[in-house]
Each structure stands twice: as C-alpha cells, then as structure tokens.
Design a protein around this motif. Structure first.
Motif, PDB file in Angstrom:
ATOM      1  N   VAL A 312      37.185   1.436  43.823  1.00  0.00           N
ATOM      2  CA  VAL A 312      37.636   0.252  43.091  1.00  0.00           C
ATOM      3  C   VAL A 312      36.441  -0.548  42.587  1.00  0.00           C
ATOM      4  O   VAL A 312      36.404  -0.981  41.426  1.00  0.00           O
ATOM      5  N   LYS A 313      35.467  -0.745  43.426  1.00  0.00           N
ATOM      6  CA  LYS A 313      34.263  -1.500  43.055  1.00  0.00           C
ATOM      7  C   LYS A 313      33.578  -0.866  41.846  1.00  0.00           C
ATOM      8  O   LYS A 313      33.143  -1.562  40.921  1.00  0.00           O
ATOM      9  N   ALA A 314      33.487   0.468  41.838  1.00  0.00           N
ATOM     10  CA  ALA A 314      32.824   1.160  40.730  1.00  0.00           C
ATOM     11  C   ALA A 314      33.530   0.887  39.405  1.00  0.00           C
ATOM     12  O   ALA A 314      32.885   0.662  38.378  1.00  0.00           O
ATOM     13  N   GLY A 323      38.688  -8.888  38.169  1.00  0.00           N
ATOM     14  CA  GLY A 323      39.235  -8.834  39.507  1.00  0.00           C
ATOM     15  C   GLY A 323      40.331  -7.811  39.695  1.00  0.00           C
ATOM     16  O   GLY A 323      40.577  -6.952  38.843  1.00  0.00           O
ATOM     17  N   ILE A 324      41.011  -7.939  40.851  1.00  0.00           N
ATOM     18  CA  ILE A 324      42.027  -6.993  41.290  1.00  0.00           C
ATOM     19  C   ILE A 324      43.262  -7.754  41.772  1.00  0.00           C
ATOM     20  O   ILE A 324      43.153  -8.786  42.437  1.00  0.00           O
ATOM     21  N   ASN A 325      44.439  -7.230  41.428  1.00  0.00           N
ATOM     22  CA  ASN A 325      45.708  -7.735  41.950  1.00  0.00           C
ATOM     23  C   ASN A 325      46.359  -6.618  42.760  1.00  0.00           C
ATOM     24  O   ASN A 325      46.481  -5.492  42.277  1.00  0.00           O
ATOM     25  N   ALA A 356      32.982  -6.397  49.064  1.00  0.00           N
ATOM     26  CA  ALA A 356      32.401  -5.547  48.018  1.00  0.00           C
ATOM     27  C   ALA A 356      32.366  -6.251  46.669  1.00  0.00           C
ATOM     28  O   ALA A 356      31.503  -5.960  45.832  1.00  0.00           O
ATOM     29  N   LEU A 357      33.307  -7.183  46.444  1.00  0.00           N
ATOM     30  CA  LEU A 357      33.430  -7.874  45.151  1.00  0.00           C
ATOM     31  C   LEU A 357      33.467  -9.380  45.379  1.00  0.00           C
ATOM     32  O   LEU A 357      34.482 -10.047  45.101  1.00  0.00           O
ATOM     33  N   PRO A 358      32.396  -9.952  45.872  1.00  0.00           N
ATOM     34  CA  PRO A 358      32.423 -11.366  46.281  1.00  0.00           C
ATOM     35  C   PRO A 358      32.653 -12.346  45.151  1.00  0.00           C
ATOM     36  O   PRO A 358      33.152 -13.456  45.387  1.00  0.00           O
ATOM     37  N   ASP A 359      32.310 -11.965  43.921  1.00  0.00           N
ATOM     38  CA  ASP A 359      32.418 -12.893  42.790  1.00  0.00           C
ATOM     39  C   ASP A 359      33.607 -12.590  41.887  1.00  0.00           C
ATOM     40  O   ASP A 359      33.719 -13.154  40.793  1.00  0.00           O
ATOM     41  N   LYS A 360      34.493 -11.713  42.326  1.00  0.00           N
ATOM     42  CA  LYS A 360      35.646 -11.333  41.514  1.00  0.00           C
ATOM     43  C   LYS A 360      36.923 -11.945  42.066  1.00  0.00           C
ATOM     44  O   LYS A 360      37.022 -12.284  43.253  1.00  0.00           O
TER      45      LYS A 360
END
Length: 543
Positions: A312-314, A323-325, A356-360
């Motif tokens: 997902v991060k990639a 971001g992600i929902n 892994a995605l601190p700013d998303k």
C-alpha cells in the motif's frame, strides 16, 4: 461537451500533442527476448509507471517536484550480482531532439536527483532490480514550457550487453499554469470556487464507470439575506477512488493489494485525472475493500500485515496520493480453510499503516463486526484505533433504506435516528466521526427520500451534531440512468447540505415544520451533465 470541460480537455490535449512528432517506443511486457548471444545478458531501463520509454509528466506552477520510480530488467537471471548507475544525460536529450526534429527545451541535470545515488542492483539469480526513486525538481523551470529529460545507465558490469535504445527513458515535462477559472455553459468565465467552509464532505467515485473529475460536477450556492451577494462553492474535500481490493495468493499465502484495471489506469495517468483536482486543495484517496476471498482486514497474521502495508505504501507514494480509506464488509470472511476473524489483526493493520504513512490521511468505515470492538483497546491488543486515524464514519448507507444518522454511544444503546448502534472508537474525538452518511435514492422513492431532510434537521436542532463531516457513501453518478436523472442533485442539495449546515434549516418542534436558517443553500452546477445518454456525459471514463 460543455465549455468548462473542454478547457481542461484541450489543455491536456495541447500538452500531449506538443512534441509528439516522434513515435512512442513501446516495450513489450513479460519476459524480455534475448537480443545478444547466449553468453551475454541483455537488459532494459524501465519506468514503473508505464511500459513505454516516452513518458509525459504534467506539473503545476506551484509543484515543487515530481517523483518517478525506475528499475533495470535483464533478459535472463544474472549469474553474478549486477550493479548499474542511473544518470540524467543532457547530451542524450539533445540527440533525441535532433533525431526527431523537435525543439523541446532540455531539462537541466541539476533538476534531477536519485535515491541511493542512482545505484541499481540486481542480485545473482534475479532479473530485476529493486526500483529506485528519481525526483524531478521544478526549480527554475518556466511555466508553459515543454522540457525533455533523458535518463540512462552507466554500465558497471561487462557481461551486460544491450541495445542502446533500450538503455534510456525520455520524459516530456510540462509546467502548467494552475487553472483559476471555469467556463459555465453560458456566460463569462468564473473563478473556480473554494471548498464550502465549515464542512468536510466525502465523495466516493467508482473508476470502473467514471473519471474522478465527476466529483467536480456539483457545487453549492450559498445565498445570504439580501443585499449580500450569493456565492458558489465546491464540494468533495475527500474523494475516495474505487475499486481496490484485498486478494490472496494461496500458493505463497500472501495477502495482495490489488488495484482494479480501471483504477490502475487512472493512477498511471494521474497527471490527467488526479492532479487537476488535487491542486485545488482536495484530497484523493484509495478506498480498499475486501476481495471476497476469505481473508482481509480482520484475519491477517503479522507477516501478511507487514507485507500488505509495504504494498500500500508503495502505491500511495508512487502516485502521490493523499491517503487511504478502509471499508470492511465482514460478511466476506466465511470461506473454508481461511483463518477466523479476530480482534487484533485490523487494529494492528491500522497502526502499521499510520507508521508507514505518517503524513497521509487514514480513514475508515465503521460497520458491522469488523469494527464493533474498536471501543475497547484491550480487545484490540492494547491499540487505541482512534489515535491512528484521521476520521471515521458509519457505513450504513443504502439506496433502499431510509437515511441513518448515528451518534456512537458508550452503551451501544438504541439510536433515535437510526436502527443501528455503534460505540465510540477509542482515542477518536467525536469531532472526527461522521454521523451522517447520505444515500443516493431513485427519483421515485419519495417514501424513503423525503424524510431524510427532516431526520437531519431534527438531529441537528436537538444538539446531536458533533462534527462537520458529511459523507456520500454511495458512488457518485451522472444523469444518464433512468429513474436517477435527479438523484445526485437531490442527494446533495435536496436533503443533505441545506439541513446539515449550522446556518441552514433547523426544526421547529412546536409546529413540527422546518425553519429557514440564515443561509439558503441550493445546487450550484459547476459543469453540466447531460441527461440524454452516457455518450453525452463528459465524466464517463474515456479509456
């Protein structure tokens, strides 16, 4: 097609056509054919974005940089480790210009920097290197100018001998001026409106049918008391794209992050479909759902979670997503041979995604057994889920069911405005929970559509509104479906925004009637969606 949409279409066409006199060199997928004697190994420099070696990038004047990922692939497994170095080469770009009778401006090599100093390493027995990041800076570049960038490799292994034309990638980079106006169907160009203040509106777009730009089709006009002027606003602070799913490879027991064909296309052409939306302060996220294969958010092991988060991060970083929902349907876990649902897998996945995605943006849909235990950190393995997410909203939205308004309560007791109950998510402030999820009803379903505005107005008037999050959980649609010609219009301006806003309608319980607020909210069409067939809808997918 209306003038406003033509503006964007023509702009993209101009970018694509400028410098298109040279034919794209398309690289075939799959195993590379041997192109040298068997004693040697051939290879090719590849973009992770596309199989072509001619790539278009559209940037905006305020974009600081763009990120590309490249790798190197051999025709057969390496006997020994192979190391190569990627570089930007102005001489190669100049030669391309001359060879194809072009006059593109060469991008300075100083505007390119590589991860790991450009080192591409292929381990013995492997054919492809891990991808590395190439960052393209816009510093000093001119708006409205088409640049050419050539990336190539300096070979460090004598046993790799490949055709010269396969050792380079060419990027046509255009710096666009940020669009600030739209052209309505009739009248003079207008400023692109800002997002409606004091509201966080959430849209879902299914790319199997529509371009993400459908989220721009509908706005809201706010009309204060005269003589104050009316003002138009955009909506869609968060736009969740579908469909991405969780798949499973039984042979390796890997949980796979799977992008659908249409969503993949949109991401690969993000400069066309996503960037024009993002530059106007709107967040593009991917909605991940279960793939109906018996494994998902609630039954992964630690190894699978780590691997899934990496995938997902990639994708998020590669396509500059916001971001992600997460939307789990727990009815899809009942498959023979698959692990049972547990209460620690999903919280651990959420925690790992945040790390892994601190700013998303990380948001989730609260529904069913998948999230019902999130109120109890002990059941979640000591994890307070709400501390790791930005927003959550309930997922009880159906075009055949009356609108549900849910305020989570500690007891999980009966709701006044919903037949469903939820408990608060531990660590999540109530201002970050969306209690209103608005369905898209058939034009003729007045029995379930008409009471919706009354429910919202009563709920708000009695002091139950704790957040400004308004969710449209059904996928956005146009006007080309029989019986749904007015569905999206009604959904936005008929029974949601005018009653949800603090300065909109309230409810007079004495007379059992609605009471006008300080502001009147009506539909503000930013673009026209024709109602005479799918071919006339400019927001249907065009690929």
């Amino acid at each position: 097609m209306n003038n406003s949409f033509k503006y964007f279409a023509l702009l993209m066409l101009l970018v694509a056509m400028t410098g298109c006199t040279a034919d794209d060199i398309t690289q075939a997928g799959g195993t590379l054919p041997d192109e040298t004697p068997m004693s040697n190994i051939g290879g090719i420099l590849r973009s992770e974005r596309t199989l072509s070696n001619l790539i278009d990038i559209d940037l905006y004047e305020k974009d600081a940089e763009s990120t590309e990922y490249i790798n190197y692939t051999l025709t057969k497994p390496a006997t020994n480790a192979v190391t190569l170095k990627a570089t930007a080469n102005e001489t190669l770009a100049d030669a391309y210009n001359e060879r194809n009778n072009l006059e593109l401006k060469t991008l300075p090599t100083a505007n390119v920097r590589f991860e790991s100093s450009g080192t591409l390493t292929i381990a013995a027995g492997k054919q492809t290197s891990a991808p590395i990041k190439a960052t393209i800076s816009t510093e000093g570049l001119e708006v409205g100018t088409l640049y050419l960038l050539a990336l190539t490799v300096e070979k460090a292994a004598v046993d790799v001998k490949a055709q010269a034309e396969k050792q380079a990638l060419y990027y046509r980079i255009y710096i666009e001026k940020k669009a600030t106006t739209i052209e309505p169907n009739e009248g003079e160009p207008e400023d692109i409106p800002e997002l409606l203040p004091n509201l966080t509106s959430v849209f879902y777009v299914n790319t199997e049918t529509y371009q993400p730009y459908i989220a721009n089709a509908f706005g809201i006009t706010a009309m204060p008391p005269r003589p104050q002027p009316r003002k138009m606003y955009s909506m869609g602070n968060i736009i969740n794209l579908k469909r991405a799913t969780i798949n499973y490879d039984a042979s390796s027991q890997r949980v796979m992050f799977a992008l659908g064909t249409d969503l993949s296309y949109v991401l690969e052409h993000s400069n066309k479909y996503l960037r024009p939306i993002q530059v106007h302060d709107r967040k593009i996220c991917i909605c991940i759902e279960n793939g109906d294969q018996g494994i998902g958010f609630c039954n992964m092991n630690a190894t699978q979670i780590t691997d899934f988060v990496r995938q997902v991060k990639a994708v998020v970083e590669r396509y500059n997503l916001d971001g992600i929902n997460l939307w789990d349907e727990d009815s899809k876990y009942d498959k023979a041979g698959m692990p049972e649902m547990n209460t620690t897998s999903y919280p651990m996945l959420i925690k790992k995604l945040r790390e892994a995605l601190p700013d998303k943006l990380l948001t989730l849909v609260d529904k069913g057994n998948a999230t019902e235990y999130f109120y109890d950190a002990d059941k979640c393995g000591g994890i307070k889920v709400g501390s790791y997410i930005d927003y959550a909203w309930h997922g009880y939205v159906s075009p055949t069911e009356i609108l549900q308004v849910i305020n989570p309560n500690a007891e999980g007791s009966t709701q006044t405005y919903s037949k469903y109950v939820r408990k608060p998510i531990a660590g999540l402030d109530e201002s970050c929970y969306g209690s209103v999820n608005v369905p898209c009803y058939n034009d003729n379903d007045r029995e379930i559509r008409d009471p919706s505005s009354e429910i919202i107005a009563k709920w708000k008037t009695t002091g139950n509104k704790k957040s400004n999050i308004l969710v449209y959980g059904n996928d956005l649609i146009g006007q080309e479906y029989a019986g749904y010609e007015l569905a999206t219009k009604n959904m936005i301006s008929g029974y949601s925004v005018p009653y949800f806003m603090d300065d909109g309608y309230t409810w007079n319980f004495d007379s059992d009637t609605q009471k006008p607020g300080a502001i009147r909210y009506t539909l503000g069409k930013l673009y026209e969606i024709a109602d005479n067939g799918p071919d006339m809808n400019p927001f249907r997918k065009d690929w």
